[in-house]
Design a protein around this motif. Structure first.
Motif, PDB file in Angstrom:
ATOM      1  N   ALA A 252      -4.097   4.783  -4.905  1.00  0.00           N
ATOM      2  CA  ALA A 252      -3.134   5.378  -3.972  1.00  0.00           C
ATOM      3  C   ALA A 252      -3.578   6.773  -3.547  1.00  0.00           C
ATOM      4  CB  ALA A 252      -1.753   5.445  -4.617  1.00  0.00           C
ATOM      5  N   PRO A 253      -3.723   7.018  -2.244  1.00  0.00           N
ATOM      6  CA  PRO A 253      -4.038   8.373  -1.780  1.00  0.00           C
ATOM      7  C   PRO A 253      -2.903   9.332  -2.124  1.00  0.00           C
ATOM      8  CG  PRO A 253      -4.324   6.748  -0.025  1.00  0.00           C
ATOM      9  CD  PRO A 253      -3.609   6.063  -1.140  1.00  0.00           C
TER      10      PRO A 253
ATOM     11  N   PRO B 125       0.847  -1.198   0.000  1.00  0.00           N
ATOM     12  CA  PRO B 125       0.000   0.000   0.000  1.00  0.00           C
ATOM     13  C   PRO B 125       0.880   1.246   0.000  1.00  0.00           C
ATOM     14  CG  PRO B 125      -0.729  -1.575   1.660  1.00  0.00           C
ATOM     15  CD  PRO B 125       0.590  -2.064   1.156  1.00  0.00           C
ATOM     16  N   SER B 126       0.481   2.252  -0.745  1.00  0.00           N
ATOM     17  CA  SER B 126       1.335   3.430  -0.867  1.00  0.00           C
ATOM     18  C   SER B 126       0.544   4.718  -0.713  1.00  0.00           C
ATOM     19  CB  SER B 126       2.053   3.432  -2.224  1.00  0.00           C
ATOM     20  OG  SER B 126       1.120   3.478  -3.286  1.00  0.00           O
ATOM     21  N   VAL B 127       1.237   5.720  -0.204  1.00  0.00           N
ATOM     22  CA  VAL B 127       0.730   7.088  -0.151  1.00  0.00           C
ATOM     23  C   VAL B 127       1.703   7.938  -0.954  1.00  0.00           C
ATOM     24  CG1 VAL B 127       0.196   9.077   1.305  1.00  0.00           C
ATOM     25  CG2 VAL B 127      -0.303   6.767   2.126  1.00  0.00           C
ATOM     26  N   ILE B 128       1.171   8.743  -1.850  1.00  0.00           N
ATOM     27  CA  ILE B 128       2.010   9.598  -2.686  1.00  0.00           C
ATOM     28  C   ILE B 128       1.955  11.018  -2.141  1.00  0.00           C
ATOM     29  CG2 ILE B 128       2.364  10.518  -5.013  1.00  0.00           C
ATOM     30  CD1 ILE B 128       0.882   7.933  -5.995  1.00  0.00           C
ATOM     31  N   VAL B 129       3.121  11.591  -1.912  1.00  0.00           N
ATOM     32  CA  VAL B 129       3.213  12.960  -1.407  1.00  0.00           C
ATOM     33  C   VAL B 129       3.861  13.837  -2.476  1.00  0.00           C
ATOM     34  CG1 VAL B 129       4.345  14.481   0.262  1.00  0.00           C
ATOM     35  CG2 VAL B 129       3.318  12.327   1.026  1.00  0.00           C
ATOM     36  N   ILE B 130       3.141  14.851  -2.922  1.00  0.00           N
ATOM     37  CA  ILE B 130       3.751  15.856  -3.798  1.00  0.00           C
ATOM     38  C   ILE B 130       4.207  16.992  -2.893  1.00  0.00           C
ATOM     39  CG2 ILE B 130       3.398  17.450  -5.720  1.00  0.00           C
ATOM     40  CD1 ILE B 130       1.407  15.534  -6.890  1.00  0.00           C
TER      41      ILE B 130
ATOM     42  N   LYS C 267      -6.509   3.630   7.548  1.00  0.00           N
ATOM     43  CA  LYS C 267      -7.494   3.030   6.641  1.00  0.00           C
ATOM     44  C   LYS C 267      -6.818   2.228   5.537  1.00  0.00           C
ATOM     45  CE  LYS C 267     -11.057   6.550   7.405  1.00  0.00           C
ATOM     46  NZ  LYS C 267     -11.850   7.646   6.786  1.00  0.00           N
ATOM     47  N   LEU C 268      -5.718   2.747   5.017  1.00  0.00           N
ATOM     48  CA  LEU C 268      -5.019   2.091   3.915  1.00  0.00           C
ATOM     49  C   LEU C 268      -4.525   0.707   4.313  1.00  0.00           C
ATOM     50  CD1 LEU C 268      -3.914   2.652   0.983  1.00  0.00           C
ATOM     51  CD2 LEU C 268      -1.780   3.335   2.086  1.00  0.00           C
ATOM     52  N   LEU C 269      -4.050   0.584   5.545  1.00  0.00           N
ATOM     53  CA  LEU C 269      -3.483  -0.675   6.018  1.00  0.00           C
ATOM     54  C   LEU C 269      -4.534  -1.622   6.588  1.00  0.00           C
ATOM     55  CD1 LEU C 269      -0.295   0.815   7.667  1.00  0.00           C
ATOM     56  CD2 LEU C 269      -0.321  -0.794   5.763  1.00  0.00           C
ATOM     57  N   GLY C 270      -5.764  -1.152   6.689  1.00  0.00           N
ATOM     58  CA  GLY C 270      -6.808  -2.020   7.228  1.00  0.00           C
ATOM     59  C   GLY C 270      -6.555  -2.410   8.669  1.00  0.00           C
TER      60      GLY C 270
ATOM     61  N   GLU D 278      -2.062  16.756   7.871  1.00  0.00           N
ATOM     62  CA  GLU D 278      -2.867  16.552   9.075  1.00  0.00           C
ATOM     63  C   GLU D 278      -3.621  15.218   9.058  1.00  0.00           C
ATOM     64  OE1 GLU D 278      -2.087  20.769   8.230  1.00  0.00           O
ATOM     65  OE2 GLU D 278      -3.051  19.176   7.054  1.00  0.00           O
ATOM     66  N   GLN D 279      -3.971  14.727   7.873  1.00  0.00           N
ATOM     67  CA  GLN D 279      -4.770  13.504   7.761  1.00  0.00           C
ATOM     68  C   GLN D 279      -3.925  12.257   7.482  1.00  0.00           C
ATOM     69  OE1 GLN D 279      -8.051  13.760   8.454  1.00  0.00           O
ATOM     70  NE2 GLN D 279      -7.591  15.933   8.786  1.00  0.00           N
ATOM     71  N   LEU D 280      -2.601  12.380   7.514  1.00  0.00           N
ATOM     72  CA  LEU D 280      -1.753  11.245   7.142  1.00  0.00           C
ATOM     73  C   LEU D 280      -1.988  10.032   8.034  1.00  0.00           C
ATOM     74  CD1 LEU D 280       0.454   9.990   5.422  1.00  0.00           C
ATOM     75  CD2 LEU D 280       2.158  11.025   6.945  1.00  0.00           C
ATOM     76  N   GLY D 281      -2.101  10.245   9.341  1.00  0.00           N
ATOM     77  CA  GLY D 281      -2.323   9.123  10.252  1.00  0.00           C
ATOM     78  C   GLY D 281      -3.601   8.372   9.924  1.00  0.00           C
ATOM     79  N   GLU D 282      -4.673   9.106   9.685  1.00  0.00           N
ATOM     80  CA  GLU D 282      -5.955   8.479   9.342  1.00  0.00           C
ATOM     81  C   GLU D 282      -5.869   7.749   8.005  1.00  0.00           C
ATOM     82  OE1 GLU D 282     -10.664   9.708   8.626  1.00  0.00           O
ATOM     83  OE2 GLU D 282      -9.189  11.221   9.225  1.00  0.00           O
ATOM     84  N   ILE D 283      -5.159   8.347   7.054  1.00  0.00           N
ATOM     85  CA  ILE D 283      -4.989   7.712   5.740  1.00  0.00           C
ATOM     86  C   ILE D 283      -4.258   6.383   5.881  1.00  0.00           C
ATOM     87  CG2 ILE D 283      -3.750   7.903   3.541  1.00  0.00           C
ATOM     88  CD1 ILE D 283      -4.393  10.920   3.612  1.00  0.00           C
ATOM     89  N   LEU D 284      -3.174   6.369   6.655  1.00  0.00           N
ATOM     90  CA  LEU D 284      -2.413   5.137   6.857  1.00  0.00           C
ATOM     91  C   LEU D 284      -3.251   4.087   7.577  1.00  0.00           C
ATOM     92  CD1 LEU D 284       1.055   6.616   7.913  1.00  0.00           C
ATOM     93  CD2 LEU D 284       0.515   5.468   5.755  1.00  0.00           C
TER      94      LEU D 284
END
Length: 389
Positions: free
Chosen positions: A288-289, A259-264, A310-313, A302-308
């Motif tokens: 990918a978020p 699972p990945s999160v992309i940060v620009i 949910k992403l990781l289940g 601010e939402q990175l923790g919540e994104i991770l």
């Protein structure tokens, strides 16, 4: 079979799975590779095995360097709810991001390659922590250094890809994605996937949790495949739509989904450009978020923790003893986990002596519902295990 492997190659692969030390794995994988016939059907498997050998040899050398007190160690022990490896090209700003989010001391400079070793830090989200690992930058063109970073990604739970908005984020993303895919690491979520969690201790048998569909077989067929490779103790989790070939392929671990999160990053320099590039990347990999932000200004995350989360289940299960208080710290499990996993996480003997469980929370039909080992738990459940004797 997926690759039409002869009996000799299958037997050699069993030795790979049974190998405990790195040295044993290297020898077993070398023997396996020599037994795999060369034809179109085995090309991808042979390529993966060759690259996996290179990773293992590099890992062995790293351990020797560490024991000898020389060189840079790339081993990072996992902590917290999940380990998230942060990667990017030179000057992407990933070190600044990790420092801002975790407060860890990491070397930051305006010149490339200032980070020369993995640096972990902890990101808090509600009552759990994620371990973020800053890494040396990936180098265009590949090389041994990239292999060590990719080794960290392979062993992680997820990856954050940091892209520099001063460059072409889409081009950089495709480069990083290509580098990972060469090593069998997929960033896109497949239609279906199979996760095999092998269990060494005890006689747990083959447990199959079906959160999808097997289109050409049954759960009994899955068990037969496992047993044909002498896998007798494992938890098989099936997500989405899969085939029996997918089940067998999962044994080889030749391709793994991360699972990945992309940060620009550095979006503050040109926010419109960042939005356009985010849209282009989203069209390629919609699963990918994407976060648009500025690590330097510590904005947008601010939402990175919540994104991770949910992403990781991830699910949190709180335990309690009969007539006792609820534990402050939750057990960290994944979606699809059962009372069996809860009991085993507390103590392996709890599975053998299990009598019943009482559950309060989202998965319970009513407060204090009695349940067996197969009951699937949910985030926020409170579980009380009752054992015999």
């Amino acid at each position: 079979m997926v690759t039409n492997l002869p009996a000799e190659a299958r037997a050699k692969w069993i030795k790979v799975m049974e190998a405990r030390t790195i040295e044993e794995k290297i020898r077993a994988l070398e023997e396996f590779l020599s037994a795999v016939p060369k034809h179109k059907g085995t090309a991808n498997l042979r390529l993966w095995a060759t690259r996996r050998l290179a990773e293992l040899r590099e890992e062995l050398e790293e351990r020797k360097r560490k024991r000898g007190g020389r060189g840079v160690s790339f081993f990072v022990e996992k902590e917290g709810a999940a380990q998230i490896v942060v990667i990017g090209l030179p000057n992407s700003g990933k070190s600044t991001l990790v420092k801002q989010l975790t407060g860890t001391r990491t070397r930051i400079a305006d010149y490339p390659f200032s980070t020369n070793r993995p640096v972990p830090g902890m990101l808090r989200y509600q009552d759990i922590y994620f371990q973020l690992v800053d890494t040396p930058p990936l180098r265009p063109g590949g090389g041994p250094w990239n292999n060590r970073v990719i080794g960290l990604v392979r062993n992680s739970d997820a990856v954050i890809i940091v892209l520099n908005n001063e460059n072409d984020p889409l081009k950089d993303y495709l480069l990083i994605k290509s580098e990972l895919e060469k090593s069998g690491i997929l960033l896109y979520k497949p239609q279906g996937r199979v996760v095999i969690e092998k269990e060494r201790a005890g006689k747990t048998g083959i447990r199959v949790t079906l959160m999808g569909k097997i289109i050409d077989g049954t759960i009994d067929d899955v068990r037969k495949i496992m047993e044909s490779y002498r896998v007798y103790n494992a938890h098989i989790k099936i997500y989405g739509i899969v085939t029996l070939d997918d089940v067998e392929q999962a044994l080889f671990e030749s391709k793994v989904y991360k699972p990945s999160v992309i940060v620009i990053n550095k979006a503050d320099l040109n926010i419109e450009k960042a939005k356009v590039k985010a849209y282009e990347i989203h069209k390629l990999d919609p699963s990918a978020p994407i976060i648009i932000g500025s690590a330097k200004l510590n904005k947008g995350f601010e939402q990175l923790g919540e994104i991770l989360f949910k992403l990781l289940g991830i699910i949190r299960v709180y335990t309690k003893q009969p007539n006792g208080p609820i534990a402050d710290k939750p057990l960290i499990l994944r979606e699809g986990a059962t009372i069996y996993d809860v009991a085993r996480s507390i103590h392996k003997d709890f599975v053998k002596k299990f009598k019943y469980a009482k559950i309060w929370g989202p998965s319970a039909k009513y407060p204090g519902e009695r349940a067996g080992l197969d009951h699937i738990v949910m985030d926020g459940d409170i579980v009380e295990i009752h054992v015999k004797g």
